[in-house]
Motif scaffolding. Structure first.
Motif, PDB file in Angstrom:
ATOM      1  N   ILE A  11       3.320   6.477   2.791  1.00  0.00           N
ATOM      2  CA  ILE A  11       4.042   5.582   3.320  1.00  0.00           C
ATOM      3  C   ILE A  11       5.420   5.781   2.190  1.00  0.00           C
ATOM      4  N   PRO A  12       6.641   5.759   2.858  1.00  0.00           N
ATOM      5  CA  PRO A  12       7.572   6.285   1.870  1.00  0.00           C
ATOM      6  C   PRO A  12       8.314   5.023   1.117  1.00  0.00           C
ATOM      7  N   ALA A  13       8.382   5.253  -0.215  1.00  0.00           N
ATOM      8  CA  ALA A  13       8.595   3.936  -1.132  1.00  0.00           C
ATOM      9  C   ALA A  13       9.979   3.326  -0.675  1.00  0.00           C
ATOM     10  N   LYS A  14      10.009   2.057  -0.707  1.00  0.00           N
ATOM     11  CA  LYS A  14      11.360   1.304  -0.270  1.00  0.00           C
ATOM     12  C   LYS A  14      12.530   1.523  -1.326  1.00  0.00           C
ATOM     13  N   ALA A  15      13.402   1.644  -0.873  1.00  0.00           N
ATOM     14  CA  ALA A  15      14.756   1.991  -1.909  1.00  0.00           C
ATOM     15  C   ALA A  15      15.141   0.820  -2.713  1.00  0.00           C
ATOM     16  N   GLN A  26       0.778  -1.303   0.066  1.00  0.00           N
ATOM     17  CA  GLN A  26       0.072  -0.010   0.064  1.00  0.00           C
ATOM     18  C   GLN A  26       0.767   1.358   0.009  1.00  0.00           C
ATOM     19  N   THR A  27       0.487   2.390  -0.451  1.00  0.00           N
ATOM     20  CA  THR A  27       1.190   3.708  -0.519  1.00  0.00           C
ATOM     21  C   THR A  27       0.731   4.418   0.367  1.00  0.00           C
ATOM     22  N   SER A  28      -0.205   4.302   1.158  1.00  0.00           N
ATOM     23  CA  SER A  28      -0.921   5.161   2.145  1.00  0.00           C
ATOM     24  C   SER A  28      -1.218   4.553   3.655  1.00  0.00           C
ATOM     25  N   GLU A  29      -1.238   5.022   4.529  1.00  0.00           N
ATOM     26  CA  GLU A  29      -1.435   4.724   6.004  1.00  0.00           C
ATOM     27  C   GLU A  29      -2.653   5.562   6.813  1.00  0.00           C
TER      28      GLU A  29
END
Length: 410
Positions: A406-410, A321-324
């Motif tokens: 939610i910060p994108a994973k590197a 997911q991209t948001s919390e």
């Protein structure tokens, strides 16, 4: 003129039901404490069922109750009384899968509208017509159906049709599964699925117990039965033009955030299509909304082709997911411009949040002023369901969701 299809949303509890309806669903489906296929989904007491029907009817919306287990003899005790109670409180329809339950409902509550659950494996027009001839108003089509098949059924039946457009896919035909029963003793066909298909598996040779062999070349094992989630919003025009009466979202065990966000995206898409079918175009903001909630990667399932390896997840059963979801607005004071918020995840001063409302555009602001219940300034709200007051840049309505990226994973 083509009739606008109903948008039907899942409701695992009273709060999810209210969110689904307020964010745009025309109807909800939900279960009581017995007789449904989501025994672990929270579900509704008799008093909550009555409240749910009252809330929905005030909004001129509908409530369908699941009575779709495949019962054993013991499960039938008390069923007639329960069916009569559902009619008494004004439930709009029942979802059933078993022929015996169907006939019992026809006898006990002959005026109740009956819908045939996807659990009944409705994959052809002859089956649909048979249920319709017995008195069913609507038939829910199996997920294992192509667009071509749906169109043919529509041409050959006068029954109302309902189809899934979004949510989890089942490894077994329309949920008819024995894995959970075999591994755990929990019967998926009586409401207690353990989702054994989502587990990680390896092979064991009987003469070498404890020696696990990966099913493919991956030392972590493999999720051999783990499907991606269905999402037909990018193809909503095809879905609408197939002529089905109801578009169904899966997910009674999903979150409040899921209920609101998925419903809102499909509501906007359906309404936009009917405003101008000739120039309709799927908007990126609707697709972005579906990425914000917890989900597996999306697939169109069986709708356009037979699923392939690309429609499965072999390496993990985790979600993305991209948001919390961090807070739910309970009230708003127009004089002070403070919203009363129930905390759902840690929030603190300085964070940028997104304000997601049932009936207003999204907007963003920075959390700059937060008070506890006594009115004291605080910098962080760390406690589950803590009540805080937050100054808002714009007016907000009750049931507004506050969330952060939610910060994108590197």
């Amino acid at each position: 003129m083509m009739k606008k299809p109903e948008l039907l949303a899942p409701a695992g509890n009273l709060e999810k039901m209210k969110m689904a309806l307020l964010y745009g669903a025309d109807a909800v489906y939900l279960g009581g404490k017995l007789y449904g296929l989501r025994a672990l989904g929270g579900n509704f007491t008799r008093e909550e069922l009555r409240e749910a029907v009252g809330f929905a009817h005030k909004l001129k919306k509908k409530v369908y109750v699941t009575v779709n287990i495949f019962p054993h003899n013991s499960d039938l005790r008390g069923l007639p009384d329960y069916l009569r109670y559902l009619q008494e409180i004004g439930v709009d329809a029942l979802l059933v899968a078993d022929l015996g339950v169907f006939m019992m409902a026809r006898e006990c509550i002959p005026d109740m509208e009956l819908h045939i659950s996807t659990q009944a494996n409705n994959t052809n027009w002859a089956t649909v017509n048979a249920w319709h001839a017995l008195g069913a108003k609507r038939v829910v089509l199996a997920r294992e159906m192509s667009l071509k098949e749906v169109r043919e059924i529509r041409e050959k039946t006068s029954a109302d049709l309902e189809m899934f457009v979004h949510g989890a896919m089942c490894i077994s035909y329309s949920g008819r599964c024995l894995l959970s029963n075999y591994f755990t003793g929990r019967d998926s066909n009586r409401g207690s699925c353990a989702q054994s298909c989502r587990w990680k598996y390896a092979l064991v040779e009987e003469t070498r117990p404890g020696k696990y062999f990966p099913i493919e070349e991956d030392e972590r094992g493999t999720y051999i039965m783990n499907s991606k989630d269905m999402c037909l919003l990018p193809h909503i025009a095809d879905v609408i033009e197939s002529g089905v009466e109801s578009l169904k979202i899966e997910g009674r065990m999903k979150s409040v955030h899921y209920a609101a966000s998925v419903v809102r995206a499909y509501r906007l898409a359906i309404d936009a299509y009917f405003e101008d079918p000739a120039h309709f175009k799927v908007q990126q903001e609707w697709l972005d909304e579906l990425e914000k909630v917890s989900h597996r990667p999306y697939t169109t399932g069986f709708y356009y082709h037979q699923p392939t390896a690309d429609d499965q997840l072999y390496g993990t059963s985790s979600y993305q997911q991209t948001s919390e979801f961090i807070g739910l607005v309970r009230d708003y004071d127009t004089t002070t411009q403070y919203a009363t918020v129930e905390q759902r995840n840690n929030m603190k001063i300085g964070q940028e949040i997104e304000v997601f409302q049932p009936n207003a555009p999204l907007y963003r602001q920075v959390l700059s002023d937060m008070l506890d219940e006594e009115g004291n300034p605080i910098a962080v709200a760390p406690h589950a369901q803590q009540i805080v007051k937050i100054r808002m840049d714009k007016p907000v309505e009750p049931y507004t969701i506050l969330r952060r990226d939610i910060p994108a994973k590197a």
